[in-house]
Each structure stands twice: as structure tokens, then as C-alpha cells.
Design a protein around this motif. Sequence first.
Motif, short mmCIF file in Angstrom:
data_model
loop_
_atom_site.label_atom_id
_atom_site.label_comp_id
_atom_site.label_asym_id
_atom_site.label_seq_id
_atom_site.Cartn_x
_atom_site.Cartn_y
_atom_site.Cartn_z
N ALA A 185 3.91 -0.10 -16.49
CA ALA A 185 4.03 -1.61 -15.78
C ALA A 185 2.80 -1.52 -15.38
CB ALA A 185 4.90 -1.20 -14.70
N PRO A 186 1.74 -2.83 -14.63
CA PRO A 186 0.80 -3.36 -14.35
C PRO A 186 1.08 -2.79 -12.99
CG PRO A 186 1.84 -5.00 -15.27
CD PRO A 186 2.84 -3.89 -15.57
N ALA A 187 -0.72 -2.18 -12.77
CA ALA A 187 -0.50 -1.61 -10.97
C ALA A 187 -0.08 -2.86 -10.38
CB ALA A 187 -2.34 -1.18 -11.34
N ASP A 188 -0.68 -4.27 -10.20
CA ASP A 188 -0.48 -4.72 -8.53
C ASP A 188 0.88 -5.59 -8.48
OD1 ASP A 188 -0.19 -6.70 -11.36
OD2 ASP A 188 -1.63 -7.61 -10.57
N THR A 189 1.73 -5.06 -9.61
CA THR A 189 3.53 -5.53 -9.84
C THR A 189 4.48 -3.88 -8.65
OG1 THR A 189 3.88 -4.38 -11.88
CG2 THR A 189 3.20 -6.65 -11.48
N GLN A 190 3.10 -2.54 -8.84
CA GLN A 190 3.80 -1.82 -8.66
C GLN A 190 3.30 -1.45 -6.60
OE1 GLN A 190 2.31 1.02 -11.05
NE2 GLN A 190 4.18 0.92 -12.19
N VAL A 191 2.34 -2.21 -6.57
CA VAL A 191 1.93 -1.52 -5.42
C VAL A 191 1.24 -3.07 -4.58
CG1 VAL A 191 1.67 0.73 -5.43
CG2 VAL A 191 -0.43 -0.31 -6.09
N GLY A 192 1.04 -3.65 -3.29
CA GLY A 192 0.05 -5.21 -2.87
C GLY A 192 -1.04 -3.48 -2.05
N SER A 193 -1.99 -4.87 -1.86
CA SER A 193 -2.64 -4.50 -0.63
C SER A 193 -2.55 -3.62 0.82
CB SER A 193 -3.66 -5.23 -0.71
OG SER A 193 -4.37 -5.72 -2.09
N SER A 194 -1.43 -4.23 0.74
CA SER A 194 -1.08 -3.61 1.86
C SER A 194 0.66 -3.34 2.46
CB SER A 194 -0.81 -4.93 3.05
OG SER A 194 0.17 -5.52 3.28
N ALA A 195 1.00 -2.70 2.21
CA ALA A 195 2.51 -2.81 3.19
C ALA A 195 3.47 -3.85 3.73
CB ALA A 195 2.99 -1.15 3.59
N TRP A 235 -11.94 -3.45 3.21
CA TRP A 235 -12.67 -4.55 3.65
C TRP A 235 -11.66 -5.33 2.60
CZ3 TRP A 235 -14.48 -7.69 6.99
CH2 TRP A 235 -15.15 -6.83 9.06
N THR A 236 -11.88 -5.21 0.95
CA THR A 236 -11.33 -6.40 0.33
C THR A 236 -9.80 -6.33 0.42
OG1 THR A 236 -13.44 -5.45 -1.29
CG2 THR A 236 -11.31 -6.60 -2.44
N ALA A 237 -9.35 -4.72 0.45
CA ALA A 237 -7.88 -5.05 -0.03
C ALA A 237 -7.46 -5.67 1.60
CB ALA A 237 -7.26 -3.77 0.65
N GLY A 238 -8.02 -5.91 2.29
CA GLY A 238 -7.24 -6.21 3.58
C GLY A 238 -8.18 -7.69 3.64
N VAL A 239 -8.96 -8.07 3.30
CA VAL A 239 -9.06 -9.47 3.22
C VAL A 239 -7.46 -10.19 2.26
CG1 VAL A 239 -10.87 -11.51 2.13
CG2 VAL A 239 -10.86 -9.40 3.87
N ILE A 240 -7.62 -9.33 1.14
CA ILE A 240 -6.51 -10.59 0.19
C ILE A 240 -5.10 -10.00 0.73
CG2 ILE A 240 -5.56 -9.21 -1.71
CD1 ILE A 240 -8.24 -8.36 -3.50
N SER A 241 -5.12 -8.99 1.18
CA SER A 241 -4.23 -8.95 2.20
C SER A 241 -3.79 -10.20 3.37
CB SER A 241 -3.14 -7.20 3.09
OG SER A 241 -2.60 -7.21 3.70
N PHE A 242 -4.76 -9.91 3.62
CA PHE A 242 -4.51 -11.40 4.89
C PHE A 242 -3.49 -12.87 3.95
CE2 PHE A 242 -6.71 -8.49 8.15
CZ PHE A 242 -5.87 -9.13 9.13
N VAL A 243 -4.72 -13.59 3.35
CA VAL A 243 -4.55 -14.14 2.32
C VAL A 243 -3.41 -14.21 1.86
CG1 VAL A 243 -5.37 -15.39 0.44
CG2 VAL A 243 -7.30 -14.28 1.84
N ARG A 260 -6.39 -3.49 -16.99
CA ARG A 260 -4.88 -2.62 -16.78
C ARG A 260 -4.68 -2.84 -15.20
NH1 ARG A 260 -4.78 2.58 -20.68
NH2 ARG A 260 -4.57 1.99 -22.39
N ARG A 261 -5.25 -4.05 -14.71
CA ARG A 261 -4.81 -4.29 -13.85
C ARG A 261 -4.85 -3.36 -12.34
NH1 ARG A 261 0.05 -8.28 -15.25
NH2 ARG A 261 -0.27 -8.24 -13.12
N GLN A 262 -5.91 -1.98 -11.34
CA GLN A 262 -5.51 -1.51 -10.71
C GLN A 262 -5.47 -2.83 -9.41
OE1 GLN A 262 -8.83 1.96 -10.92
NE2 GLN A 262 -7.52 2.44 -12.75
N PRO A 263 -4.86 -2.14 -8.95
CA PRO A 263 -5.07 -2.36 -7.22
C PRO A 263 -6.72 -2.51 -6.90
CG PRO A 263 -3.72 -0.36 -6.93
CD PRO A 263 -4.00 -0.11 -8.97
N ALA A 264 -7.15 -3.90 -6.31
CA ALA A 264 -7.85 -4.76 -5.92
C ALA A 264 -9.39 -3.70 -5.53
CB ALA A 264 -7.74 -5.33 -4.82
N ALA A 265 -8.60 -2.85 -4.71
CA ALA A 265 -9.04 -1.26 -3.35
C ALA A 265 -9.76 -0.28 -4.62
CB ALA A 265 -8.42 -0.97 -3.00
#
Length: 417
Positions: free
Chosen positions: A238-248, A203-211, A339-344
Amino acid sequence: MSDLETRVVPARAPLLRRAVPALLGYAAVRALGLAVLAAWSAARGKSAYTLLTARWDSLWYTRVADLGYGYEVRLPNGDVHSNLAFFPLLPWLERLLHAVAPLSYADAGFVVSLLASLVAAAGIFAVADRLYGPRTGLCAVLLWAVLPVGIVQSMAYSESLFTALAAWSLYAVLTGRWVGAGVLAALAGLTRPVGMAVVAAVWTAGVISFVRERGTRHAPGAHPRTRAPGAHGHDPDAPADTQVGSSAPGAPARRRALGMLLAPLGAAGYVLWVGRRTGAGPLGYLDVQAGWRNGFDGGYAFARFVAGRFTSFPSALAGLGLIAGVALLIWLYVTCVRRRQPAALLVYTGVVLALALCASSYFGSKPRLLMPAFPLLLPLARALARRRTPVAALVTAGLAGVAAVYGAFWLNGSGPP
């Protein structure tokens, strides 16, 4: 165009092929642990297989598989231990395997756990490889294997099954496979109460992706960011949030919403069923847990337990060890945040930690309850991956030996209730 502009990134090997070294290493560590357990148990006149399949929670799961729900034990102090406290996915799988193969329910539970532990190891590799590359993925799997309570991964318990579902659900989130993430989260919710951690992550990743999608769509002159699949995750710094997003990129909103709707169905369905069966309504499952003296008190009971260790000198050492262990967990989680792991992953790990440390459940169970929090190992795995191969191998082998001895000692003693 220059040669640099026309350079093509080489295709990566399939995920499971990249995971083979990690799975082989994991299998070797678990085989060592089982061998030491067998030798230790034989020396004490005990059956290692019985310790793995027919004690503590293993017995409760096999009773559910054999007789269904409704069994309970009333203790002299008035407590009621009901098998409704145990979520149904593992017993369902035990019953299914028992029906199709000449295995007892205990045998089936052991086989399910062994297979699930390999699937969990592959899922941990997939997440770490996605974020930081295959070498870190290998180290993450080996570190999970050499946890002091790693022997639980080979027991007829639900920890391995839950970790497998959680890891692959998180990987599905990281790669934008929303329906798969929701289905796996729902199955995790049928496995353990901590399944809500996977639901919260989805749910967290989904909400962030929608926003983010809404913000990108409304930004003047903005264009959706695109990335080639597999083109990230190789730079360990590299910081994790620059490598992957909450959704493709481009993931259809309807599939994202469907995944989010599916995620809580497992946990919610079982809890509501228990409430209806007991006649206590939607909160009936909490009454069942209260019969086991389980609840959420913000860590008060655990703090009192730790403080009680300081009443004498020998137990004070255990108290200091507990404080050091909790401090290490908090430090690792803070490191994951910094180290900014993805929010999920952060939400998932945070909920697992909170439920394990802040619940009033039996304190001897807390180490195994923390075992699914594998993202905490990623900072350590990255550090180990930077070491030369002989050094990393020596460290891993040493930890594997210590874990094997401790697992045999623990299982032949107080064990993991």
C-alpha cells in the motif's frame, strides 16, 4: 448486521514488544562487529576500545565535556580548528554520566553511544512498522546495523544519538504527537548541524497538515477522515500516504503549532550562542566551520575529488565505486519518492543527502554523515521482508559478516574522521 460488519480488529502488541526481535538482531550484529574489531586490533597491537572512544571526533567531544568550549588548534596553513564546531548535547550527556557514575568522559561517551544506538534501532523499527508492518521494521533495523560503516554506531560519536532523536521525532510526526516531535527535533538540533533536517521535516509535515485541515474544513459536505490507531501499515504494497497522514486526525492546531515552534530552538539557540561568543553575529558558526574547511558548495568539491580519482588506474576503481555509490543513493531516494513515503521522511532524507553530498567537508567523513538517512533503507527492507525467512536470514548474516570485517579494517586504517 453481518459478521463482516461487526468484526473487531485484534489489538496489536505494544510497540516495544513488537520491536524486541529487531533489537535482539541489532545487538547481535553490533556484537559481531565489536568482536571482529577486538580480534583485528589485537592482531595489530592496537586497542579496540581506544579506537572506539579516543580518536578523531571522540577526543573533541570529551574535551568539550571536560573543559567546556574555547579549545582550538591553529594549523601551520592558518586554519583554526575550534571545538565550537561540535554541538553540545553529546558532551552534556558525557558530563552528566561522568558526574553520576564512576566513568571517564570517554567511557561515558561510549555508553551513551551504545544506548543511543539501541534507541535509534527502536526508532527505525517504529517508523518502518508504522508504514509497512513489523517484518519490514525488523529488516530495516538489520539493514541499518549492517551498513559498511555501521561500526560508527558503537563509537563515542554523535551519529547514533542523532539518529535516535531523528527517528523518534519522525515517528512522533507520523502519529500526530506534535509537541514530542518538536522537543525531539530541538534536541536533534543540539546534536549535529544536520539537525535542520529534522526541523524541516516537522515544519513540512505541520504545514501540510494545516493546509489539508483547512481544505477539508472548507470542502462542501466534507467530514474529517478518521482512522483507528494502528489500523494501517500492515500492507507492504500500500502507498505510504494512504496509510499515514502528516498528523493524527483531530490533533489540536495549537499543539501542532507549538511543536513547530519548539523544533528549531536547539539548532538556532546553539548557532546564535556561537555567534555571540565569537563576536561574529548570527553567521559566526559558519566562520567556525570555515576554519575546518567545511562549507556548502553544491557538491563542486566532492565532484572534483571524484574526478581526481581517475588520474591513475588503481584510484580509478575507487572513483567508479564513488560514482556507483552516489548513483545508488539517488536511485534509492527516487524510489522512496515514487513509493510515496510521507513528506516528512522525504524532506528529512533529502536534506541529509544534500548536506552530506554537497558539502565541502572531508570526503572520508561522508559515509558516516549519510548514516542517519535511514528512510533510504525502507525500499530495500520491504524487498527483503518479502523473501522467505531463511533467505532473508542468510542475506543479513552475510552482510553482517562483511560489515564486521570492513569496520575492523576501516577503524584500524583511515577510519571515520
